[in-house]
Motif scaffolding. Structure first.
Motif, PDB file in Angstrom:
ATOM      1  N   THR A 102      -2.407 -14.671   0.772  1.00 45.16           N
ATOM      2  CA  THR A 102      -2.630 -13.373   1.402  1.00 45.16           C
ATOM      3  C   THR A 102      -1.310 -12.667   1.681  1.00 45.16           C
ATOM      4  OG1 THR A 102      -4.657 -14.206   2.413  1.00 45.16           O
ATOM      5  CG2 THR A 102      -3.725 -12.196   3.337  1.00 45.16           C
ATOM      6  N   THR A 103      -0.320 -13.418   2.145  1.00 48.40           N
ATOM      7  CA  THR A 103       0.998 -12.824   2.381  1.00 48.40           C
ATOM      8  C   THR A 103       1.537 -12.181   1.114  1.00 48.40           C
ATOM      9  OG1 THR A 103       1.562 -14.402   4.130  1.00 48.40           O
ATOM     10  CG2 THR A 103       3.391 -13.302   3.029  1.00 48.40           C
ATOM     11  N   ALA A 104       1.492 -12.924   0.007  1.00 52.05           N
ATOM     12  CA  ALA A 104       2.041 -12.411  -1.248  1.00 52.05           C
ATOM     13  C   ALA A 104       1.277 -11.185  -1.737  1.00 52.05           C
ATOM     14  CB  ALA A 104       1.999 -13.516  -2.310  1.00 52.05           C
ATOM     15  N   GLY A 105      -0.066 -11.256  -1.703  1.00 49.78           N
ATOM     16  CA  GLY A 105      -0.871 -10.142  -2.196  1.00 49.78           C
ATOM     17  C   GLY A 105      -0.725  -8.891  -1.357  1.00 49.78           C
ATOM     18  N   VAL A 106      -0.765  -9.059  -0.033  1.00 49.47           N
ATOM     19  CA  VAL A 106      -0.621  -7.918   0.864  1.00 49.47           C
ATOM     20  C   VAL A 106       0.770  -7.304   0.719  1.00 49.47           C
ATOM     21  CG1 VAL A 106      -0.511  -7.229   3.299  1.00 49.47           C
ATOM     22  CG2 VAL A 106      -2.360  -8.727   2.500  1.00 49.47           C
ATOM     23  N   ALA A 107       1.801  -8.148   0.621  1.00 45.67           N
ATOM     24  CA  ALA A 107       3.176  -7.640   0.497  1.00 45.67           C
ATOM     25  C   ALA A 107       3.369  -6.853  -0.794  1.00 45.67           C
ATOM     26  CB  ALA A 107       4.165  -8.805   0.560  1.00 45.67           C
ATOM     27  N   ARG A 108       2.749  -7.297  -1.885  1.00 46.20           N
ATOM     28  CA  ARG A 108       2.870  -6.559  -3.148  1.00 46.20           C
ATOM     29  C   ARG A 108       2.247  -5.166  -3.024  1.00 46.20           C
ATOM     30  NH1 ARG A 108       4.247  -8.533  -8.210  1.00 46.20           N
ATOM     31  NH2 ARG A 108       4.857 -10.727  -8.269  1.00 46.20           N
ATOM     32  N   HIS A 109       1.063  -5.093  -2.410  1.00 50.91           N
ATOM     33  CA  HIS A 109       0.425  -3.788  -2.202  1.00 50.91           C
ATOM     34  C   HIS A 109       1.305  -2.903  -1.321  1.00 50.91           C
ATOM     35  CE1 HIS A 109      -3.588  -3.952  -4.041  1.00 50.91           C
ATOM     36  NE2 HIS A 109      -3.574  -5.249  -3.779  1.00 50.91           N
ATOM     37  N   LEU A 110       1.903  -3.512  -0.299  1.00 48.23           N
ATOM     38  CA  LEU A 110       2.781  -2.751   0.593  1.00 48.23           C
ATOM     39  C   LEU A 110       3.978  -2.203  -0.168  1.00 48.23           C
ATOM     40  CD1 LEU A 110       3.378  -1.918   3.569  1.00 48.23           C
ATOM     41  CD2 LEU A 110       4.732  -4.026   3.743  1.00 48.23           C
ATOM     42  N   GLY A 111       4.600  -3.061  -0.997  1.00 43.94           N
ATOM     43  CA  GLY A 111       5.752  -2.620  -1.782  1.00 43.94           C
ATOM     44  C   GLY A 111       5.403  -1.509  -2.753  1.00 43.94           C
ATOM     45  N   ALA A 112       4.149  -1.531  -3.248  1.00 44.95           N
ATOM     46  CA  ALA A 112       3.701  -0.494  -4.180  1.00 44.95           C
ATOM     47  C   ALA A 112       3.219   0.770  -3.466  1.00 44.95           C
ATOM     48  CB  ALA A 112       2.581  -1.045  -5.058  1.00 44.95           C
ATOM     49  N   GLY A 113       3.267   0.777  -2.122  1.00 45.46           N
ATOM     50  CA  GLY A 113       2.872   1.952  -1.354  1.00 45.46           C
ATOM     51  C   GLY A 113       1.387   2.070  -1.069  1.00 45.46           C
ATOM     52  N   ASP A 114       0.624   0.988  -1.264  1.00 47.71           N
ATOM     53  CA  ASP A 114      -0.826   1.016  -1.069  1.00 47.71           C
ATOM     54  C   ASP A 114      -1.189   0.242   0.200  1.00 47.71           C
ATOM     55  OD1 ASP A 114      -3.569   1.150  -1.311  1.00 47.71           O
ATOM     56  OD2 ASP A 114      -3.694  -0.290  -2.982  1.00 47.71           O
ATOM     57  N   LEU A 115      -1.012   0.866   1.372  1.00 45.95           N
ATOM     58  CA  LEU A 115      -1.245   0.183   2.645  1.00 45.95           C
ATOM     59  C   LEU A 115      -2.728  -0.118   2.856  1.00 45.95           C
ATOM     60  CD1 LEU A 115      -0.120  -0.951   5.232  1.00 45.95           C
ATOM     61  CD2 LEU A 115      -0.169   1.352   6.224  1.00 45.95           C
ATOM     62  N   ARG A 116      -3.590   0.821   2.517  1.00 48.29           N
ATOM     63  CA  ARG A 116      -5.026   0.592   2.679  1.00 48.29           C
ATOM     64  C   ARG A 116      -5.488  -0.587   1.816  1.00 48.29           C
ATOM     65  NH1 ARG A 116      -9.860   5.071   1.631  1.00 48.29           N
ATOM     66  NH2 ARG A 116     -11.613   3.673   2.093  1.00 48.29           N
ATOM     67  N   GLY A 117      -5.006  -0.628   0.585  1.00 47.95           N
ATOM     68  CA  GLY A 117      -5.352  -1.746  -0.294  1.00 47.95           C
ATOM     69  C   GLY A 117      -4.814  -3.062   0.229  1.00 47.95           C
ATOM     70  N   ALA A 118      -3.638  -3.011   0.857  1.00 53.80           N
ATOM     71  CA  ALA A 118      -3.055  -4.221   1.425  1.00 53.80           C
ATOM     72  C   ALA A 118      -3.956  -4.804   2.509  1.00 53.80           C
ATOM     73  CB  ALA A 118      -1.671  -3.917   1.997  1.00 53.80           C
ATOM     74  N   ILE A 119      -4.421  -3.954   3.422  1.00 52.78           N
ATOM     75  CA  ILE A 119      -5.266  -4.431   4.516  1.00 52.78           C
ATOM     76  C   ILE A 119      -6.632  -4.864   3.998  1.00 52.78           C
ATOM     77  CG2 ILE A 119      -6.384  -3.776   6.680  1.00 52.78           C
ATOM     78  CD1 ILE A 119      -4.019  -1.891   7.176  1.00 52.78           C
ATOM     79  N   THR A 146       9.838 -11.317  -1.113  1.00 48.15           N
ATOM     80  CA  THR A 146       9.685 -11.418  -2.564  1.00 48.15           C
ATOM     81  C   THR A 146       8.487 -10.602  -3.037  1.00 48.15           C
ATOM     82  OG1 THR A 146      10.673 -13.632  -2.586  1.00 48.15           O
ATOM     83  CG2 THR A 146       9.372 -12.990  -4.509  1.00 48.15           C
ATOM     84  N   GLY A 147       7.351 -10.747  -2.336  1.00 49.72           N
ATOM     85  CA  GLY A 147       6.173  -9.967  -2.704  1.00 49.72           C
ATOM     86  C   GLY A 147       6.421  -8.474  -2.628  1.00 49.72           C
ATOM     87  N   ARG A 148       7.063  -8.031  -1.541  1.00 49.86           N
ATOM     88  CA  ARG A 148       7.311  -6.593  -1.374  1.00 49.86           C
ATOM     89  C   ARG A 148       8.275  -6.062  -2.420  1.00 49.86           C
ATOM     90  NH1 ARG A 148      10.838  -5.098   3.411  1.00 49.86           N
ATOM     91  NH2 ARG A 148      12.366  -4.771   1.762  1.00 49.86           N
ATOM     92  N   LEU A 149       9.369  -6.807  -2.685  1.00 47.01           N
ATOM     93  CA  LEU A 149      10.370  -6.346  -3.648  1.00 47.01           C
ATOM     94  C   LEU A 149       9.815  -6.311  -5.067  1.00 47.01           C
ATOM     95  CD1 LEU A 149      13.466  -8.265  -2.217  1.00 47.01           C
ATOM     96  CD2 LEU A 149      13.166  -5.778  -2.273  1.00 47.01           C
ATOM     97  N   LEU A 150       9.053  -7.323  -5.448  1.00 49.28           N
ATOM     98  CA  LEU A 150       8.470  -7.323  -6.785  1.00 49.28           C
ATOM     99  C   LEU A 150       7.377  -6.260  -6.899  1.00 49.28           C
ATOM    100  CD1 LEU A 150       8.283 -11.144  -7.624  1.00 49.28           C
ATOM    101  CD2 LEU A 150       9.871  -9.440  -8.549  1.00 49.28           C
ATOM    102  N   GLY A 151       6.639  -6.038  -5.805  1.00 49.81           N
ATOM    103  CA  GLY A 151       5.644  -4.970  -5.813  1.00 49.81           C
ATOM    104  C   GLY A 151       6.285  -3.611  -6.047  1.00 49.81           C
ATOM    105  N   ALA A 152       7.509  -3.454  -5.541  1.00 47.12           N
ATOM    106  CA  ALA A 152       8.244  -2.192  -5.721  1.00 47.12           C
ATOM    107  C   ALA A 152       9.032  -2.159  -7.028  1.00 47.12           C
ATOM    108  CB  ALA A 152       9.192  -1.984  -4.545  1.00 47.12           C
ATOM    109  N   GLY A 153       8.993  -3.269  -7.799  1.00 45.95           N
ATOM    110  CA  GLY A 153       9.688  -3.310  -9.085  1.00 45.95           C
ATOM    111  C   GLY A 153      11.170  -3.595  -8.994  1.00 45.95           C
ATOM    112  N   ASP A 154      11.648  -4.152  -7.885  1.00 48.38           N
ATOM    113  CA  ASP A 154      13.084  -4.375  -7.661  1.00 48.38           C
ATOM    114  C   ASP A 154      13.461  -5.819  -8.012  1.00 48.38           C
ATOM    115  OD1 ASP A 154      15.699  -4.407  -6.868  1.00 48.38           O
ATOM    116  OD2 ASP A 154      15.320  -3.854  -4.775  1.00 48.38           O
TER     117      ASP A 154
END
Length: 444
Positions: free
Chosen positions: A66-83, A293-301
């Motif tokens: 859940t941490t990884a999946g939510v963080a990826r959505h957050l990094g991609a700017g999709d907060l609603r999808g993250a929750i 890691t999830g957030r940075l990869l979600g943002a493509g960094d």
């Protein structure tokens, strides 16, 4: 840039460290309180704890995935999808917890007997396990909700809930074990009540966030199925880790001389509880690794992911050095906190020295494990876990057959098991296959 990354790591890792140190206090408090009831109840707690940690450990994907999946959505700017993905994790926790409770409670006795302990040890172990399994659902809810918050880069709320829950646990244990006279059953009941209260607090926080951002709260069967499929490789990874712990406990039980079985098991329980305590402490950086890691990869960094990983590995190694030195220095006195049995105290010292020497390796292993979990690299972690178990299990079982003793088994645990984990994780981290960017969607 390095200073900025260090600050970001510390912002997540420090509250995570305090929360993770608080989490094993459930078992540390139980060990300290039950230990003063006698060696037999403490030995029974050792077997029950191994089973409980296995059950909960198998479901740790509820937090990690859940941490990884939510963080990826957050990094991609999709907060609603993250929750929304986090809410799916909560419902999955309820379903799994209910199933484990229904199946596990009536099977508590047969499971305990699989360890081959004497009746004097099996009776308190069964009593504790049967009651403690009633807390499975709240414990899994705690895991899933913690994963949601970590993915949202919030490690402070889990800290507050963990501290409050563990304080309540200690109070309830003391009241139910001694004034109420319930013995080891009171210790299990106190922990269950504290877990229910903690789970309720977590659920309230997540529900409020979902309502604030317009995420649905009702069960979404496709989302729940997707969460379970995404978590399957992490289950395999965890099975291999828990299997290694169970093999170690089995080796200690079988390899002990008959008259010393209770002493070896009680000592092993205390050593494993302290190892778990320190593992949670070292895992603070791994928690930061998952979220970042999830957030940075979600943002493509990709570059930022590499740089942050390098910094966290250094933090992990030095943290392991510190915990190792502290454990070695405290080893002659730690036994007195948990038991009045001189034989257990004496045997505990060399075991803790071995555990102390393994801490720097553990620090690096936990960080790299967190990085790859945050990257969603569960399939590799599953395969790596199988390789590690195949390397370690024959060694532990051979030592048991030779009656090599508790210290020798712990040497194998810290060198063969942890060493194998280090090799497979470093090998993966040096490559590029795990650096997948964007939101990775599991099939529904």
């Amino acid at each position: 840039m390095t200073t900025a990354r260090d600050r970001e790591i510390l912002r997540l890792a420090v509250p995570a460290f305090l929360a993770l140190v608080a989490e094993p206090m459930f078992l540390l408090a139980d060990a300290a309180i039950v230990g003063h009831l006698g060696t037999l109840p403490l030995a029974g707690l050792g077997i029950a704890a191994a089973v409980l940690q296995t059950v909960i450990g198998l479901c740790v994907f509820l937090a990690y995935g859940t941490t990884a999946g939510v963080a990826r959505h957050l990094g991609a700017g999709d907060l609603r999808g993250a929750i929304a993905q986090g809410v799916d994790g909560l419902w999955l926790a309820v379903l799994i917890g209910a199933a484990v409770t229904v199946v596990g409670v009536p099977l508590a006795g047969p499971v305990v007997r699989l360890f081959g302990a004497s009746a004097d040890v099996a009776d308190p172990a069964t009593t504790y396990l049967r009651i403690a399994l009633l807390g499975t659902t709240p414990l899994l809810l705690m895991l899933a909700a913690t994963g949601v918050l970590r993915g949202l880069q919030d490690t402070r709320t889990p800290l507050v809930v963990a501290v409050g829950g563990n304080a309540l646990n200690v109070v309830l244990n003391l009241l139910l074990v001694y004034p109420a006279g319930l013995g080891i059953a009171g210790s299990a009941l106190g922990s269950v009540l504290a877990q229910v209260a903690s789970a309720a607090a977590f659920v309230v926080v997540v529900v409020r966030a979902a309502r604030r951002h317009g995420a649905a709260l009702r069960p979404d069967l496709p989302g729940i199925r997707a969460a379970s499929r995404a978590g399957a490789p992490l289950v395999v990874r965890t099975i291999t880790l828990r299997a290694a712990i169970l093999v170690t406990t089995y080796a200690v039980t079988v390899g002990a001389v008959a008259d010393d079985q209770e002493v070896d098991l009680a000592t092993h329980q205390l050593a494993m509880t302290l190892w778990t305590f320190l593992a949670f402490a070292l895992d603070a950086i791994a928690i930061a690794a998952q979220a970042l890691t999830g957030r940075l990869l979600g943002a493509g960094d990709v570059t930022g992911t590499r740089e942050t990983t390098d910094r966290m590995v250094r933090w992990g190694a030095w943290s392991g050095v510190v915990t190792g030195v502290l454990l070695a220095a405290a080893s002659p006195w730690l036994g007195r906190l948990f038991t009045g049995d001189d034989a257990v105290r004496d045997l505990l010292v060399p075991v803790l020295i071995v555990a102390a020497l393994g801490q720097p390796v553990a620090g690096v292993v936990f960080v790299l494990d967190g990085v790859l979990i945050g990257a969603g690299d569960g399939r590799y972690l599953a395969r790596a876990g199988l390789v590690t178990l195949v390397a370690y299990a024959p060694v532990a079982l051979a030592l048991a057959a030779l009656s090599a003793g508790l210290v020798a088994i712990w040497v194998a645990f810290c060198t063969v098991f942890m060493g194998a984990r280090l090799v497979v994780l470093v090998h993966r981290a040096r490559g590029d296959a795990w650096l997948v960017t964007g939101v990775v969607r599991a099939p529904k």
